[in-house]
Design a protein around this motif. Structure first.
Motif, short mmCIF file in Angstrom:
data_model
loop_
_atom_site.label_atom_id
_atom_site.label_comp_id
_atom_site.label_asym_id
_atom_site.label_seq_id
_atom_site.Cartn_x
_atom_site.Cartn_y
_atom_site.Cartn_z
N ASP A 197 0.85 -1.19 0.00
CA ASP A 197 0.00 0.00 0.00
C ASP A 197 0.89 1.25 0.00
O ASP A 197 1.69 1.44 0.91
CB ASP A 197 -0.88 -0.06 1.26
CG ASP A 197 -1.80 1.14 1.37
OD1 ASP A 197 -1.82 1.96 0.44
OD2 ASP A 197 -2.50 1.22 2.39
N SER A 199 0.23 4.19 0.60
CA SER A 199 -0.01 5.15 1.68
C SER A 199 0.88 4.86 2.90
O SER A 199 1.07 5.73 3.74
CB SER A 199 -1.49 5.16 2.07
OG SER A 199 -1.87 3.93 2.62
N LEU A 200 1.45 3.64 2.96
CA LEU A 200 2.39 3.34 4.06
C LEU A 200 3.63 4.23 3.95
O LEU A 200 4.14 4.72 4.96
CB LEU A 200 2.81 1.87 4.02
CG LEU A 200 1.72 0.86 4.35
CD1 LEU A 200 2.25 -0.55 4.19
CD2 LEU A 200 1.22 1.07 5.77
N LYS A 217 12.89 1.53 6.39
CA LYS A 217 12.07 1.22 7.57
C LYS A 217 10.73 0.60 7.21
O LYS A 217 10.13 -0.08 8.04
CB LYS A 217 11.83 2.50 8.38
CG LYS A 217 13.07 2.83 9.15
CD LYS A 217 12.92 4.03 9.99
CE LYS A 217 14.16 4.20 10.83
NZ LYS A 217 14.58 5.57 10.94
N VAL A 218 10.24 0.86 6.00
CA VAL A 218 8.91 0.35 5.65
C VAL A 218 8.97 -0.55 4.42
O VAL A 218 8.64 -1.73 4.50
CB VAL A 218 7.92 1.53 5.43
CG1 VAL A 218 6.57 0.99 5.02
CG2 VAL A 218 7.81 2.37 6.69
N PRO A 221 11.50 -3.88 4.80
CA PRO A 221 10.98 -4.94 5.68
C PRO A 221 9.73 -5.61 5.13
O PRO A 221 9.56 -6.82 5.29
CB PRO A 221 10.66 -4.20 6.98
CG PRO A 221 11.39 -2.93 6.94
CD PRO A 221 11.64 -2.59 5.51
N LEU A 222 8.88 -4.84 4.45
CA LEU A 222 7.64 -5.43 3.96
C LEU A 222 7.86 -6.27 2.70
O LEU A 222 7.00 -7.06 2.32
CB LEU A 222 6.61 -4.33 3.68
CG LEU A 222 6.02 -3.71 4.95
CD1 LEU A 222 5.09 -2.58 4.61
CD2 LEU A 222 5.31 -4.76 5.79
N ARG A 301 1.24 -13.00 9.80
CA ARG A 301 1.15 -11.55 9.79
C ARG A 301 -0.01 -11.08 8.94
O ARG A 301 -0.68 -10.12 9.26
CB ARG A 301 2.44 -10.95 9.23
CG ARG A 301 3.45 -10.62 10.29
CD ARG A 301 4.33 -9.47 9.85
NE ARG A 301 5.02 -9.72 8.61
CZ ARG A 301 6.24 -10.23 8.54
NH1 ARG A 301 6.89 -10.53 9.62
NH2 ARG A 301 6.81 -10.42 7.37
N LYS A 303 -2.78 -12.34 8.45
CA LYS A 303 -4.13 -12.65 8.94
C LYS A 303 -4.82 -11.45 9.55
O LYS A 303 -4.22 -10.65 10.20
CB LYS A 303 -4.05 -13.77 9.98
CG LYS A 303 -4.35 -15.12 9.32
CD LYS A 303 -4.15 -16.26 10.30
CE LYS A 303 -3.92 -17.55 9.54
NZ LYS A 303 -3.34 -18.58 10.37
N ALA B 104 -3.20 3.19 7.09
CA ALA B 104 -1.78 3.05 6.74
C ALA B 104 -0.93 2.67 7.95
O ALA B 104 0.16 3.20 8.15
CB ALA B 104 -1.25 4.34 6.09
N PHE B 106 1.68 0.40 9.91
CA PHE B 106 2.76 -0.44 9.43
C PHE B 106 2.52 -1.88 9.90
O PHE B 106 2.54 -2.15 11.09
CB PHE B 106 4.11 0.08 9.93
CG PHE B 106 4.35 1.51 9.56
CD1 PHE B 106 4.26 1.92 8.24
CD2 PHE B 106 4.64 2.46 10.53
CE1 PHE B 106 4.46 3.24 7.89
CE2 PHE B 106 4.84 3.79 10.18
CZ PHE B 106 4.75 4.18 8.86
N HIS B 108 4.26 -4.49 9.87
CA HIS B 108 5.36 -5.24 10.48
C HIS B 108 5.73 -4.70 11.85
O HIS B 108 6.72 -5.12 12.44
CB HIS B 108 6.57 -5.25 9.55
CG HIS B 108 7.05 -3.86 9.18
ND1 HIS B 108 6.25 -2.94 8.57
CD2 HIS B 108 8.24 -3.27 9.34
CE1 HIS B 108 6.94 -1.82 8.36
NE2 HIS B 108 8.15 -2.01 8.82
#
Lengths: 303, 379
Positions: A197, A199-200, A217-218, A221-222, A301, A303, B104, B106, B108
């Motif tokens: 996403d 928007s993250l 940082k986002v 990791p994702l 995660r 879920k 939004a 995070f 994780h």
């Protein structure tokens, strides 16, 4: 459908992949493992003992007594095999790392590209598969050899004065593996990045994260599940790779796939090559289990 | 002085010529290629105001909010925040925080680290971060969920985490993009009041984007009704409802009957309009030209339906026939067909459980209203 009926149906559905695994993985593995416990013989097939139903139970029991772990012991005694395993892991590891370095930016660029371009870009990534793998590896010989395309280009640009020796070195193998397996690295990373996403990232920036730090940082990791999947898809086949080291690597290059081929074809030692294959499988099971764990966690995660 | 509707608190910096706006959009235009999302818009928002941008999708309200957050740069114009032009400042250096429509969060990170994310960016000492996070968790009543991941929370809980995260840095302005859009009706109503309490308690400026007029009416001090990249009217909820400045606003907010006619007389604080069914006499200071076309807007609940003719049936009254009846529990809506064939909507509060001889289908009735019941629309 009745409740019972649907339960039977769902059992049947699960049965299909299990049956597949049993017939095409477990049974062949047991056969290979059994051969690895035999001794080589000048016969058809070239090992003994050979189980025959005609021998009856007593004969089979007698045959089982003849099996031994000598081949596995031999693998630990001759440094050749240990070195071949270690060297394979090293070459596969370096290649995987290089593939990751190249694939990540490509996957990232694809995920950032306008939506309408993406199918085309995906197509381009898969396009090399339309040509025979063997031909593509042969083509690299023409590119990398001392009088090959790469050296001609670099010489004509004046970047080098003498041809680089790349062919028949480990570098040629790295190039070959990275080139051949790059799509397997790109696709899972792309798929992880594509469904993220946007928007993250905006949220991270909104909370004070400059773009680069928001990436680490986002975004990164994702995308880790994709990175791990890609690394496994490259590393596992690369460890056992035979064609690339055989064609591009030098005679001093030690890889377990090549060793296995020599044992099997040149030495005609089926039991020993079966033992080599069994150990190779065990070495690869470790990262596969690790990968499965990662995936299970990622699903948790999700879920 | 008479006022429109109930004033919920005496907070009206926009009415005070000495007060300075906290946020100013000055001639803001934003174009995406050929499409003009925001068109030469000028708007002031005051300190500690709960301000709502209301409009249908594509009206430019979200673009305006995103420009305030820094995700979009205006094509032209200035955005002044607390005396500083922020148009060129990237989002990560702006003293505003946003609560996203999708939240939004995070995935994780735990609830705790989501809330502390902005504070860690600022390099706040660990102990202080922990303290602030605890404080925020308490504020949104999620203390026992600190260690959970967003996926393990309900929609309402996620909304609270998003709110806590956007408030943790104590922004000068909190931007909320459809903050309650993903919640079910009951939860949404509860949360509306919680947001209002929170805003009062923290003394922050809130700018909320919504397409839900009820939400805007409930929460906001002032509402900007937007359409096609422009603000049509900026006013308090009561003014927007009771004195819409245009057909668009009257139509957009709540239900309305628009009676067309020609100006018959104007002056002495009264305007008379001759229409097909009604001769309208209404309070109004405007002095439109006699004979010019005029539209009069009156809300359904301000129309009275009765069997008996009103005292003066020549002004603000018309005969009609009940066309449709809708019983909604708290009130009953009558659609009344007037002689010209126009159908007006009226609503009547059901103050009693049982009514003797209620008005039924096809009955002849009178529809009437007071001089102060509606407004003459400007366009």
């Amino acid at each position: 459908m009745t409740k019972l009926g649907s339960r039977i149906f769902s059992r049947l559905v699960i049965l299909v992949p299990y049956a597949w695994l049993v017939f095409f993985f477990l049974v062949p593995f047991v056969i290979v493992f059994r051969i690895s416990l035999s001794t080589t013989a000048i016969a058809q097939p070239p090992y003994e003992p050979v189980f025959r139903l005609a021998d009856g139970i007593a004969g089979i029991v007698d045959n089982i007594r003849q099996l031994s772990f000598d081949n596995f012991i031999w693998l630990t005694e001759d440094a050749l095999y240990i070195n071949a395993y270690l060297s394979s892991i090293k070459i596969a590891g370096i290649s995987t790392f290089l593939a990751l370095l190249i694939a990540y930016p490509i996957a990232y660029g694809m995920a950032q590209a306008p939506r309408t371009w993406r199918p085309t870009l995906l197509m381009l990534v898969i396009l090399p598969f339309w040509t025979s793998f063997l031909i593509r590896v042969y083509a690299w010989i023409a590119i990398l050899k001392p009088e090959g395309l790469l050296n001609q280009l670099l010489l004509s640009l004046g970047l080098i004065n003498e041809p680089l020796i790349i062919l028949n070195t480990n570098w040629a193998i790295y190039i070959g593996i990275v080139y051949s397996y790059l799509p397997f690295m790109i696709l899972p990373i792309y798929s992880a990045l594509e469904k993220m996403d946007h928007s993250l990232i905006e949220a991270a920036q909104d909370l004070g994260c400059p773009p680069i730090s928001a990436f680490w940082k986002v975004t990164f990791p994702l995308s880790l599940a994709g990175v791990v999947a890609g690394c496994m898809l490259v590393f596992i086949p690369a460890v056992g790779e035979f064609v690339i080291p055989d064609l591009l690597g030098g005679s001093q290059t030690l890889m377990i796939g090549k060793t296995l081929w020599t044992e099997f074809n040149s030495n005609r030692d089926w039991p020993l090559s079966a033992a080599v294959a069994t150990v190779l499988l065990l070495i690869l099971v470790v990262p596969i289990v690790f990968f499965q764990n990662m995936q299970a966690k990622a699903e948790e995660r999700g879920k | 002085m008479k006022s429109l509707g109930n004033i919920r608190r005496s907070f009206a910096p926009w009415a005070d010529p000495d007060s300075k706006p906290f946020i100013s959009f000055k001639n803001i235009t934003k174009k995406f290629g050929d499409f003009t999302a925001v068109d030469n818009l000028t708007l002031d928002i005051y300190h500690r105001e709960f301000f709502a941008l209301l409009g249908a999708s594509g009206c430019g309200k979200s673009t305006l909010l995103r420009m305030l957050a820094g995700f979009e740069r205006p094509t032209s114009g200035e955005i002044i925040l607390d005396g500083q032009d922020i148009a060129g400042i990237p989002p990560y250096r702006r003293p505003v925080n946003m609560m996203f429509q999708s939240y939004a969060l995070f995935p994780h990170m735990t609830v705790e680290s989501n809330i502390g994310f902005g504070l860690r960016q600022d390099g706040m000492p660990k102990a202080e971060i922990a303290e602030r996070v605890t404080q925020m968790l308490k504020l949104v009543k999620l203390e026992q969920f600190a260690k959970r991941k967003p996926q393990q929370l309900s929609g309402g809980q996620r909304q609270r985490v998003a709110l806590a995260r956007s408030l943790a840095k104590r922004p000068k302005v909190l931007l909320l993009d459809e903050p309650l859009g993903a919640l079910d009706k009951k939860l949404r109503e509860e949360t509306q009041f919680e947001l209002m309490d929170l805003q009062q308690q923290l003394g922050l400026t809130f700018v909320v984007v919504t397409h839900d007029q009820e939400e805007a009416m409930t929460m906001a001090d002032r509402i900007a009704v937007m359409s096609h990249g422009n603000v049509i009217q900026v006013a308090t909820p009561a003014e927007i409802y009771e004195a819409p400045n245009s057909r668009f606003v009257a139509d957009f907010i709540g239900d309305v009957n628009i009676l067309e006619g020609k100006v018959k007389a104007a002056g002495n604080g009264r305007i008379e309009i001759a229409g097909d069914d009604f001769t309208v006499r209404t309070v109004g200071d405007a002095s439109p030209a006699i004979g010019a076309g005029a539209a009069f807007a009156v809300r359904p609940e301000k129309l009275k339906v009765s069997r008996a003719a009103p005292a003066d049936a020549s002004i603000n009254a018309s005969e009609g026939e009940i066309w449709d009846i809708a019983y909604l529990g708290d009130m009953t809506v009558f659609h009344v067909r007037l002689p010209s064939g126009k159908v007006v909507k009226t609503s009547m509060l059901n103050a009693q459980r049982e009514v003797e001889n209620p008005i039924g289908y096809d009955e002849k009735v009178w529809v009437s209203f007071a001089e102060t019941a509606g407004v003459v629309l400007k366009d």
